[in-house]
Design a protein around this motif. Structure first.
Motif, PDB file in Angstrom:
ATOM      1  N   VAL A   1       6.195   3.681 -13.440  1.00  0.00           N
ATOM      2  CA  VAL A   1       7.280   3.010 -13.877  1.00  0.00           C
ATOM      3  C   VAL A   1       8.359   4.005 -12.639  1.00  0.00           C
ATOM      4  O   VAL A   1       8.487   5.009 -13.179  1.00  0.00           O
ATOM      5  N   TYR A   2       8.840   3.488 -11.849  1.00  0.00           N
ATOM      6  CA  TYR A   2      10.107   4.775 -11.623  1.00  0.00           C
ATOM      7  C   TYR A   2      11.242   3.856 -11.247  1.00  0.00           C
ATOM      8  O   TYR A   2      11.052   2.390 -10.824  1.00  0.00           O
ATOM      9  N   THR A   3      12.358   4.822 -10.861  1.00  0.00           N
ATOM     10  CA  THR A   3      13.652   4.173  -9.946  1.00  0.00           C
ATOM     11  C   THR A   3      13.851   4.904  -9.347  1.00  0.00           C
ATOM     12  O   THR A   3      13.222   5.827  -8.904  1.00  0.00           O
TER      13      THR A   3
ATOM     14  N   THR B   1       7.468  -3.655  -6.595  1.00  0.00           N
ATOM     15  CA  THR B   1       8.985  -3.672  -7.076  1.00  0.00           C
ATOM     16  C   THR B   1       9.471  -4.836  -7.419  1.00  0.00           C
ATOM     17  O   THR B   1       9.189  -6.146  -8.154  1.00  0.00           O
ATOM     18  N   TYR B   2       9.794  -4.365  -8.830  1.00  0.00           N
ATOM     19  CA  TYR B   2      10.715  -5.743  -9.623  1.00  0.00           C
ATOM     20  C   TYR B   2      12.501  -4.943  -9.737  1.00  0.00           C
ATOM     21  O   TYR B   2      12.342  -4.258 -10.201  1.00  0.00           O
TER      22      TYR B   2
ATOM     23  N   ASP C   1       0.447  -1.054   0.198  1.00  0.00           N
ATOM     24  CA  ASP C   1       0.102  -0.108  -0.068  1.00  0.00           C
ATOM     25  C   ASP C   1       0.692   1.341  -0.139  1.00  0.00           C
ATOM     26  O   ASP C   1       0.209   2.629  -0.436  1.00  0.00           O
ATOM     27  N   ASP C   2       1.926   0.892   0.379  1.00  0.00           N
ATOM     28  CA  ASP C   2       3.277   2.177  -0.173  1.00  0.00           C
ATOM     29  C   ASP C   2       4.733   1.911  -0.634  1.00  0.00           C
ATOM     30  O   ASP C   2       4.479   0.801  -0.531  1.00  0.00           O
ATOM     31  N   CYS C   3       5.317   3.168  -0.837  1.00  0.00           N
ATOM     32  CA  CYS C   3       6.363   2.525  -0.998  1.00  0.00           C
ATOM     33  C   CYS C   3       7.515   1.844  -0.435  1.00  0.00           C
ATOM     34  O   CYS C   3       8.036   1.427  -1.178  1.00  0.00           O
ATOM     35  N   ILE C   4       7.304   2.302   1.125  1.00  0.00           N
ATOM     36  CA  ILE C   4       8.017   1.125   1.472  1.00  0.00           C
ATOM     37  C   ILE C   4       8.153  -0.008   2.244  1.00  0.00           C
ATOM     38  O   ILE C   4       8.814  -0.862   2.333  1.00  0.00           O
ATOM     39  N   ASN C   5       6.574   0.066   1.463  1.00  0.00           N
ATOM     40  CA  ASN C   5       6.175  -1.610   1.871  1.00  0.00           C
ATOM     41  C   ASN C   5       5.909  -2.497   0.444  1.00  0.00           C
ATOM     42  O   ASN C   5       4.917  -3.606   0.348  1.00  0.00           O
ATOM     43  N   ALA C   6       6.944  -1.444  -0.501  1.00  0.00           N
ATOM     44  CA  ALA C   6       5.848  -1.901  -2.615  1.00  0.00           C
ATOM     45  C   ALA C   6       6.123  -3.420  -2.477  1.00  0.00           C
ATOM     46  O   ALA C   6       7.226  -4.375  -1.409  1.00  0.00           O
ATOM     47  N   LEU C   7       5.479  -4.648  -2.893  1.00  0.00           N
ATOM     48  CA  LEU C   7       5.704  -6.102  -3.119  1.00  0.00           C
ATOM     49  C   LEU C   7       6.712  -6.629  -4.132  1.00  0.00           C
ATOM     50  O   LEU C   7       6.367  -5.738  -5.693  1.00  0.00           O
ATOM     51  N   PRO C   8       7.494  -7.030  -4.154  1.00  0.00           N
ATOM     52  CA  PRO C   8       8.631  -7.791  -4.896  1.00  0.00           C
ATOM     53  C   PRO C   8       7.777  -9.048  -5.883  1.00  0.00           C
ATOM     54  O   PRO C   8       6.847  -9.874  -5.106  1.00  0.00           O
TER      55      PRO C   8
ATOM     56  N   ILE D   1       6.663  -0.353 -10.067  1.00  0.00           N
ATOM     57  CA  ILE D   1       5.631  -0.713 -10.340  1.00  0.00           C
ATOM     58  C   ILE D   1       4.076  -0.193  -9.631  1.00  0.00           C
ATOM     59  O   ILE D   1       3.949  -0.643  -8.658  1.00  0.00           O
ATOM     60  N   VAL D   2       3.922   0.644  -9.914  1.00  0.00           N
ATOM     61  CA  VAL D   2       2.975   1.757  -8.966  1.00  0.00           C
ATOM     62  C   VAL D   2       0.949   1.968  -9.776  1.00  0.00           C
ATOM     63  O   VAL D   2       1.160   2.359 -11.026  1.00  0.00           O
ATOM     64  N   PHE D   3       0.465   1.403  -9.671  1.00  0.00           N
ATOM     65  CA  PHE D   3      -1.256   1.424 -10.032  1.00  0.00           C
ATOM     66  C   PHE D   3      -1.878   2.287  -8.774  1.00  0.00           C
ATOM     67  O   PHE D   3      -2.102   1.940  -8.109  1.00  0.00           O
ATOM     68  N   ASP D   4      -2.853   2.833 -10.038  1.00  0.00           N
ATOM     69  CA  ASP D   4      -3.695   4.624  -8.925  1.00  0.00           C
ATOM     70  C   ASP D   4      -4.772   4.098  -9.173  1.00  0.00           C
ATOM     71  O   ASP D   4      -4.829   3.234 -10.549  1.00  0.00           O
ATOM     72  N   ASN D   5      -5.450   4.774  -8.525  1.00  0.00           N
ATOM     73  CA  ASN D   5      -7.246   4.860  -8.455  1.00  0.00           C
ATOM     74  C   ASN D   5      -7.345   5.848  -9.613  1.00  0.00           C
ATOM     75  O   ASN D   5      -8.741   6.728  -9.343  1.00  0.00           O
ATOM     76  N   SER D   6      -7.081   6.820 -10.324  1.00  0.00           N
ATOM     77  CA  SER D   6      -7.218   8.056 -11.349  1.00  0.00           C
ATOM     78  C   SER D   6      -8.664   7.746 -12.008  1.00  0.00           C
ATOM     79  O   SER D   6      -9.452   8.916 -11.464  1.00  0.00           O
ATOM     80  N   TRP D   7      -8.674   6.727 -12.328  1.00  0.00           N
ATOM     81  CA  TRP D   7      -9.644   6.438 -13.114  1.00  0.00           C
ATOM     82  C   TRP D   7     -11.363   5.350 -12.045  1.00  0.00           C
ATOM     83  O   TRP D   7     -12.589   5.123 -11.789  1.00  0.00           O
TER      84      TRP D   7
END
Length: 679
Positions: A106-108, A79-80, A37-44, A146-152
């Protein structure tokens, strides 16, 4: 399939697809609802399919890599981390998600200091076309967020990570000696690669709804960023963007294509401010272009319309763009337009790659009298191949424009050789595209290795041309994006998000040609440039908008391999004027200014009207015949001060110091002259 539960723990599951999915779902449940649910806990995660049950994460991604859509309030983080470098496809464009609407980024970098490297909104083709798809080159041991959001919406969906190399029929071919090095360019929103400062160097122009950022390329290889605040754009370039000088004031303007309408941003005389123009018309834009449709010397604007007839905006040269619909594609499913002189008669024809509701491509021949005729059926283009774009270029250097119509879904590409007699032959079998099964919405062609043969960038793959209508897929995957020479080394680079893939180059020679129109539009858009060297003849065309989404350089770029010189450069202008330059220098940029025909006589000064006189910032010209007329302004010493074109309109004088001048307008072989004073 690999499932990463922790950076130090990896489970390798050699099970059937159903068992894998079941175990994956159990693992996700066991991790708890807030594990990603957040960056620090992103699921690999690894290569494979993954289920997002709902989007309810507490941290929203920033900066935004995909900028269209409402403001998001929740997101899910993954994360990948690849072991080896390879092209990675991230997609929700799956049948199981048909009818859905997703957006991802997608970020680095590290949490709190992330940099965009990819992302997509509405890049899919399945269902309503609102799903997401992007391919990018990932580097070994680099972590990608890799982040999916609820924009739509926050509904659940399935996404896949795919190693794109594994999906290429027969595997990748050798690299053909082309490599890229990545450099970060701080873009701000949707980006184009185009000269914004009139120094013939490709800059990066990136836009949001309220800003235009110019990342100016300097001669020293650095970037200088200038942000200009613009009026609020009614529509942002969520689908495509094109660039050109609509008012011939020496500064490029913008056309934004969104899913709801069209916005123009028009630069002032110093490019320090912009005027926003948005019509009330509903236009579901796809590809946008600037092109002189009626050959009057003024750039017009065109947009594919997804759900209705295509639209275009006619420019009267006085700052007015008039909306038109119909006559250049009457039905829906219009996606990838490209203006190209396919029959070599020195006027621009229109090809539209189509998909969805009416997937029958159209090819409108320009009849030269202001009318167009669809001849796609007679030439073998009117089939039901699903495509979002096409790559038009002379693949075999015979002086005729060939085309790859690249598939956006299904493994059916179409390579068509132009026979030079108004017909085409389908040469897909044996071309290399008969065994290449990568699909994408973005296909374009340039010479990336400067060997004198056009290559193709598509499906995130670098596909090298051999000059004989055959191609080889390489293992170099820079991803798609706007294209230009971003460090002035003579080799074409690719901008993908905020990452520039800088071409490492080789020993091949090159020539860039910058076209400056006088009778034709100032950018020279629609001009054909032809060079001749020992290896033969090559042609390029100046285009505002090719491929599907992006705006690339307005310079004509040629590789000439080991050839040590170029014998001639010929420019066929939209006006019909032809300029020839003999023996230009190579490994540099050549500016070609459209010549003005020499006047044969002088008429009385009252043959047209000129006011106010004295003038301040401009003069109004009246009484001339309809159309565009070459003109020049000379100072009292007879030195050329300004070269322009005029009709019954205004000539700006901001660039001139105070003094006395002579305006000379060429009409039907006569030089019409009047004197005026600028205060």
């Amino acid at each position: 399939m690999d499932i990463y539960l922790d950076p130090t723990l990896q489970l390798n599951l050699n099970l059937g697809t159903m068992k894998k999915t079941t175990i994956l779902l159990l693992v996700l449940v066991a991790l708890g609802a807030r594990a990603q649910d957040d960056c620090i806990n992103a699921l690999p995660v690894g290569i494979g399919s993954f289920v997002v049950t709902t989007i309810n994460g507490t941290e929203v991604s920033t900066p935004l890599c995909a900028t269209s859509g409402p403001i998001a309030t929740s997101a899910e983080w993954y994360t990948y981390t690849p072991v080896l470098s390879h092209p990675l496809t991230i997609t929700t464009d799956l049948v199981v998600n048909s009818g859905g609407d997703t957006r991802f980024h997608v970020y680095t970098g590290t949490c709190g200091n992330l940099t965009c490297v990819g992302g997509d909104d509405d890049g899919g083709v399945i269902g309503n076309g609102y799903l997401s798809y992007d391919t990018l080159q990932v580097t070994a041991l680099t972590t990608y967020y890799i982040v999916f959001d609820n924009s739509w919406n926050g509904n659940g969906f399935t996404f896949q990570l795919v190693d794109s190399i594994a999906n290429v029929g027969g595997g990748p071919a050798p690299t053909d000696g082309i490599q890229f090095t990545t450099v970060t360019i701080p873009i701000n929103g949707t980006a184009a690669v185009v000269d914004m400062t009139n120094d013939f160097l490709d800059d990066v122009a990136s836009v949001t709804s309220t800003t235009i950022r110019v990342s100016e390329q300097t001669a020293g290889g650095t970037w200088v960023n200038t942000d200009v605040v613009t009026p609020q754009a009614n529509y942002t370039p969520s689908w495509s963007m094109c660039v050109g000088d609509l008012d011939d004031n020496g500064h490029n303007d913008f056309m934004y294509g969104s899913g709801s309408g069209v916005t123009f941003m028009i630069a002032n005389a110093t490019a320090t401010a912009y005027t926003e123009i948005s019509g009330p018309e509903y236009v579901f834009c796809q590809r946008t272009n600037m092109i002189d449709i009626n050959a009057d010397g003024h750039l017009d604007a065109f947009s594919c319309h997804d759900v209705a007839a295509n639209v275009f905006y006619m420019n009267d040269g006085n700052g007015n763009l008039t909306f038109n619909q119909g006559g250049l594609g009457e039905t829906c499913g219009n996606y990838g337009s490209i203006w190209v002189d396919f029959d070599g008669d020195q006027d621009q024809d229109l090809f539209v790659a189509k998909c969805g509701c009416d997937p029958v491509d159209i090819l409108y021949r320009n009849n030269g009298d202001g009318t167009f005729t669809n001849i796609a059926g007679a030439l073998g283009f009117a089939d039901t191949q699903q495509s979002w774009s096409s790559a038009w270029g002379d693949f075999n250097n015979d002086g005729h424009m060939d085309v790859l119509v690249g598939s956006s879904s299904g493994a059916t590409h179409k390579v068509m050789r132009n026979n030079g007699d108004g017909t085409f032959t389908n040469v897909t079998p044996g071309s290399g595209f008969d065994s290449f099964f990568g699909t994408n919405i973005e296909w374009t062609t340039h010479d990336f290795d400067n060997d004198g043969y056009l290559d193709i960038l598509g499906a995130g793959m670098m596909i090298m041309g051999h000059g004989d209508m055959t191609f080889a897929v390489t293992d170099v995957i820079p991803g798609n994006g706007p294209i230009g020479d971003l460090n002035n080394d003579g080799f074409l680079d690719i901008l993908n998000g905020g990452t520039a893939y800088m071409n490492d180059g080789n020993d091949n020679n090159w020539l860039k040609v910058h076209c400056t129109g006088t009778v034709s539009n100032l950018n020279g858009i629609g001009a054909r440039v032809q060079i001749t060297s020992t290896m033969g003849t090559q042609i390029r065309e100046i285009r505002s908008g090719d491929g599907f989404r992006y705006m690339s350089t307005l310079n004509a770029h040629f590789g000439i391999g080991a050839d040590a010189d170029v014998q001639s450069v010929m420019v066929y202008w939209p006006s019909g004027i032809v300029d020839v330059i003999e023996n230009p220098a190579i490994n540099t940029t050549l500016e070609v200014i459209e010549s003005i025909p020499t006047a044969i006589d002088v008429a009385e000064s009252d043959a047209f009207t000129l006011y106010p006189n004295p003038a301040t910032d401009g003069i109004i010209i009246g009484g001339l015949p309809l159309g565009r007329h070459p003109a020049r302004i000379m100072d009292v010493a007879g030195k050329l001060a300004l070269r322009t074109t005029v009709g019954n309109g205004r000539v700006g004088l901001d660039a001139l110091p105070s003094g006395s001048y002579l305006l000379e307008v060429e009409v039907d072989g006569l030089a019409l002259r009047q004197r005026f004073t600028k205060q």
